[in-house]
Write a protein that holds these residues in place. Structure first.
Motif, PDB file in Angstrom:
ATOM      1  N   GLY A 112       3.537  10.546   7.197  1.00  0.00           N
ATOM      2  CA  GLY A 112       3.467   9.338   8.011  1.00  0.00           C
ATOM      3  C   GLY A 112       4.710   8.491   7.815  1.00  0.00           C
ATOM      4  N   PRO A 113       4.932   7.514   8.690  1.00  0.00           N
ATOM      5  CA  PRO A 113       6.169   6.728   8.618  1.00  0.00           C
ATOM      6  C   PRO A 113       6.369   5.999   7.288  1.00  0.00           C
ATOM      7  CG  PRO A 113       4.672   5.835  10.280  1.00  0.00           C
ATOM      8  CD  PRO A 113       4.090   7.122   9.813  1.00  0.00           C
ATOM      9  N   ARG A 114       5.318   5.426   6.730  1.00  0.00           N
ATOM     10  CA  ARG A 114       5.463   4.716   5.453  1.00  0.00           C
ATOM     11  C   ARG A 114       5.856   5.699   4.347  1.00  0.00           C
ATOM     12  NH1 ARG A 114       0.346   3.251   4.078  1.00  0.00           N
ATOM     13  NH2 ARG A 114       0.325   1.747   5.742  1.00  0.00           N
ATOM     14  N   ASP A 115       5.184   6.827   4.290  1.00  0.00           N
ATOM     15  CA  ASP A 115       5.478   7.846   3.286  1.00  0.00           C
ATOM     16  C   ASP A 115       6.911   8.362   3.427  1.00  0.00           C
ATOM     17  OD1 ASP A 115       4.889   9.818   1.234  1.00  0.00           O
ATOM     18  OD2 ASP A 115       4.761  11.281   2.868  1.00  0.00           O
ATOM     19  N   LEU A 116       7.350   8.601   4.651  1.00  0.00           N
ATOM     20  CA  LEU A 116       8.712   9.093   4.873  1.00  0.00           C
ATOM     21  C   LEU A 116       9.751   8.055   4.458  1.00  0.00           C
ATOM     22  CD1 LEU A 116       8.308  10.956   8.282  1.00  0.00           C
ATOM     23  CD2 LEU A 116       8.447  11.947   5.990  1.00  0.00           C
ATOM     24  N   ARG A 117       9.483   6.783   4.740  1.00  0.00           N
ATOM     25  CA  ARG A 117      10.415   5.726   4.312  1.00  0.00           C
ATOM     26  C   ARG A 117      10.502   5.667   2.793  1.00  0.00           C
ATOM     27  NH1 ARG A 117       8.052   2.951   8.504  1.00  0.00           N
ATOM     28  NH2 ARG A 117       6.665   1.835   7.089  1.00  0.00           N
ATOM     29  N   ILE A 118       9.360   5.751   2.124  1.00  0.00           N
ATOM     30  CA  ILE A 118       9.341   5.703   0.657  1.00  0.00           C
ATOM     31  C   ILE A 118      10.136   6.866   0.074  1.00  0.00           C
ATOM     32  CG2 ILE A 118       7.835   5.991  -1.368  1.00  0.00           C
ATOM     33  CD1 ILE A 118       5.707   4.375   0.245  1.00  0.00           C
ATOM     34  N   ARG A 119       9.972   8.051   0.647  1.00  0.00           N
ATOM     35  CA  ARG A 119      10.693   9.233   0.153  1.00  0.00           C
ATOM     36  C   ARG A 119      12.122   9.317   0.690  1.00  0.00           C
ATOM     37  NH1 ARG A 119       7.934  14.289   1.755  1.00  0.00           N
ATOM     38  NH2 ARG A 119       7.011  13.135   3.457  1.00  0.00           N
ATOM     39  N   GLN A 120      12.514   8.348   1.515  1.00  0.00           N
ATOM     40  CA  GLN A 120      13.822   8.313   2.168  1.00  0.00           C
ATOM     41  C   GLN A 120      14.049   9.546   3.046  1.00  0.00           C
ATOM     42  OE1 GLN A 120      16.817   7.452  -0.783  1.00  0.00           O
ATOM     43  NE2 GLN A 120      16.072   5.374  -1.038  1.00  0.00           N
ATOM     44  N   HIS A 121      12.989   9.912   3.770  1.00  0.00           N
ATOM     45  CA  HIS A 121      13.056  11.022   4.709  1.00  0.00           C
ATOM     46  C   HIS A 121      12.784  10.576   6.138  1.00  0.00           C
ATOM     47  CE1 HIS A 121      11.981  13.834   1.136  1.00  0.00           C
ATOM     48  NE2 HIS A 121      13.271  13.587   1.194  1.00  0.00           N
ATOM     49  N   GLY A 122      12.824   9.284   6.385  1.00  0.00           N
ATOM     50  CA  GLY A 122      12.661   8.786   7.744  1.00  0.00           C
ATOM     51  C   GLY A 122      13.913   9.057   8.554  1.00  0.00           C
ATOM     52  N   ALA A 123      13.839   8.787   9.838  1.00  0.00           N
ATOM     53  CA  ALA A 123      14.964   9.075  10.736  1.00  0.00           C
ATOM     54  C   ALA A 123      16.234   8.348  10.304  1.00  0.00           C
ATOM     55  CB  ALA A 123      14.598   8.707  12.172  1.00  0.00           C
ATOM     56  N   GLU A 124      16.120   7.080   9.931  1.00  0.00           N
ATOM     57  CA  GLU A 124      17.324   6.325   9.540  1.00  0.00           C
ATOM     58  C   GLU A 124      17.992   6.943   8.316  1.00  0.00           C
ATOM     59  OE1 GLU A 124      16.593   2.160   9.103  1.00  0.00           O
ATOM     60  OE2 GLU A 124      15.670   2.002  11.086  1.00  0.00           O
ATOM     61  N   SER A 125      17.201   7.293   7.319  1.00  0.00           N
ATOM     62  CA  SER A 125      17.765   7.895   6.102  1.00  0.00           C
ATOM     63  C   SER A 125      18.395   9.249   6.392  1.00  0.00           C
ATOM     64  CB  SER A 125      16.677   8.057   5.037  1.00  0.00           C
ATOM     65  OG  SER A 125      16.172   6.810   4.652  1.00  0.00           O
ATOM     66  N   LEU A 126      17.709  10.073   7.175  1.00  0.00           N
ATOM     67  CA  LEU A 126      18.245  11.402   7.479  1.00  0.00           C
ATOM     68  C   LEU A 126      19.496  11.310   8.348  1.00  0.00           C
ATOM     69  CD1 LEU A 126      14.935  13.386   8.041  1.00  0.00           C
ATOM     70  CD2 LEU A 126      16.466  13.495   6.061  1.00  0.00           C
ATOM     71  N   ARG A 127      19.554  10.319   9.227  1.00  0.00           N
ATOM     72  CA  ARG A 127      20.737  10.148  10.084  1.00  0.00           C
ATOM     73  C   ARG A 127      21.974   9.774   9.268  1.00  0.00           C
ATOM     74  NH1 ARG A 127      19.811  13.293  13.536  1.00  0.00           N
ATOM     75  NH2 ARG A 127      18.516  12.814  15.315  1.00  0.00           N
ATOM     76  N   ARG A 128      21.775   9.102   8.146  1.00  0.00           N
ATOM     77  CA  ARG A 128      22.927   8.780   7.287  1.00  0.00           C
ATOM     78  C   ARG A 128      23.512  10.047   6.664  1.00  0.00           C
ATOM     79  NH1 ARG A 128      19.913   3.976   6.305  1.00  0.00           N
ATOM     80  NH2 ARG A 128      18.812   4.832   4.512  1.00  0.00           N
ATOM     81  N   VAL A 129      22.689  11.060   6.484  1.00  0.00           N
ATOM     82  CA  VAL A 129      23.145  12.326   5.901  1.00  0.00           C
ATOM     83  C   VAL A 129      23.635  13.276   6.990  1.00  0.00           C
ATOM     84  CG1 VAL A 129      22.431  14.333   4.535  1.00  0.00           C
ATOM     85  CG2 VAL A 129      21.548  12.073   3.971  1.00  0.00           C
ATOM     86  N   ASN A 130      22.957  13.269   8.142  1.00  0.00           N
ATOM     87  CA  ASN A 130      23.293  14.196   9.219  1.00  0.00           C
ATOM     88  C   ASN A 130      22.995  13.519  10.558  1.00  0.00           C
ATOM     89  OD1 ASN A 130      23.260  16.263  11.192  1.00  0.00           O
ATOM     90  ND2 ASN A 130      22.762  17.803   9.650  1.00  0.00           N
ATOM     91  N   ALA A 131      24.041  13.137  11.255  1.00  0.00           N
ATOM     92  CA  ALA A 131      23.879  12.384  12.501  1.00  0.00           C
ATOM     93  C   ALA A 131      23.545  13.259  13.701  1.00  0.00           C
ATOM     94  CB  ALA A 131      25.153  11.591  12.788  1.00  0.00           C
ATOM     95  N   LYS A 132      23.772  14.568  13.607  1.00  0.00           N
ATOM     96  CA  LYS A 132      23.633  15.425  14.787  1.00  0.00           C
ATOM     97  C   LYS A 132      22.382  16.298  14.806  1.00  0.00           C
ATOM     98  CE  LYS A 132      26.264  19.342  12.960  1.00  0.00           C
ATOM     99  NZ  LYS A 132      25.109  20.186  12.749  1.00  0.00           N
ATOM    100  N   ALA A 133      21.749  16.487  13.670  1.00  0.00           N
ATOM    101  CA  ALA A 133      20.610  17.412  13.609  1.00  0.00           C
ATOM    102  C   ALA A 133      19.432  16.899  14.427  1.00  0.00           C
ATOM    103  CB  ALA A 133      20.171  17.616  12.163  1.00  0.00           C
TER     104      ALA A 133
END
Length: 199
Positions: A76-97
């Motif tokens: 879920g969104p809260r869990d993904l934010r806590i684990r830093q796996h939300g869209a914003e966090s992943l976009r900082r690592v990979n903008a195109k995937a």
């Protein structure tokens, strides 16, 4: 099979729907890296077949994420934010995937962070009616399908959507798969009949 040969897929975590999705990508030729997978059961081992496993190595995990064409993540969104796996966090690592998120009720809406289990998802989707028909005696315990079938159906839906994005060249796509909605599509005729006043 080599349909998706050359496609770099990263599956984060060992949640069953993400593992099913990752396995399906591996089965059609994608190169799948699973970061911190579950290997605790024979089913988990089966779902990890054909994947490169990265666990306990942050440098290798970051390299896999940076080079990915598609990233699959479950929660879920809260869990993904806590684990830093939300869209914003992943976009900082990979903008195109392309990003494929799988969760019980989707990444937005009033139920997005609600907990769920296989049983609650089957009943919330209406598909339980297909298994049991009309329930007349509410004192009976609910029927539950064997295994984690909702995770498999959610994983299949995520794989189909992710493969479409990959084959269509949809770089940067964000795909939100609600397991409850994936189940509900299977019960569409039954839900329509109930909605029109039938039993």
């Amino acid at each position: 099979m080599t349909l998706l040969a050359g496609l770099q897929v990263v599956q984060i975590g060992g949640c069953p729907a993400a593992a099913v999705c990752g396995r399906l990508f591996a089965d059609v030729g994608a190169s799948v890296t699973s970061i911190h997978p579950d290997n605790s059961t024979p089913l988990a081992e089966y779902l990890n077949h054909g994947k490169r496993i990265v666990s306990g190595d942050p440098t290798a995990a970051r390299a896999a994420l940076t080079g990915a064409d598609l990233i699959v993540c479950e929660g879920g969104p809260r869990d993904l934010r806590i684990r830093q796996h939300g869209a914003e966090s992943l976009r900082r690592v990979n903008a195109k995937a392309a990003l494929v998120f799988i969760s019980p009720f989707g990444q937005s809406g009033p139920l997005a962070d609600d907990p769920a289990a296989d049983l609650t998802l089957f009943f919330a989707s209406g598909i339980a009616r297909l298994l049991s028909g009309q329930v007349d005696n509410l004192s009976e315990p609910p029927m539950r399908p064997v295994g984690e079938q909702s995770a498999f159906i959610g994983g299949i839906a995520a794989a189909c959507a992710g493969m479409h994005a990959a084959l269509a060249g949809e770089l940067g796509a964000v795909i939100d798969v609600s397991i409850q909605e994936a189940l509900a599509t299977m019960a569409a005729a039954e839900l329509a009949r109930a909605g029109l006043g039938g039993r």
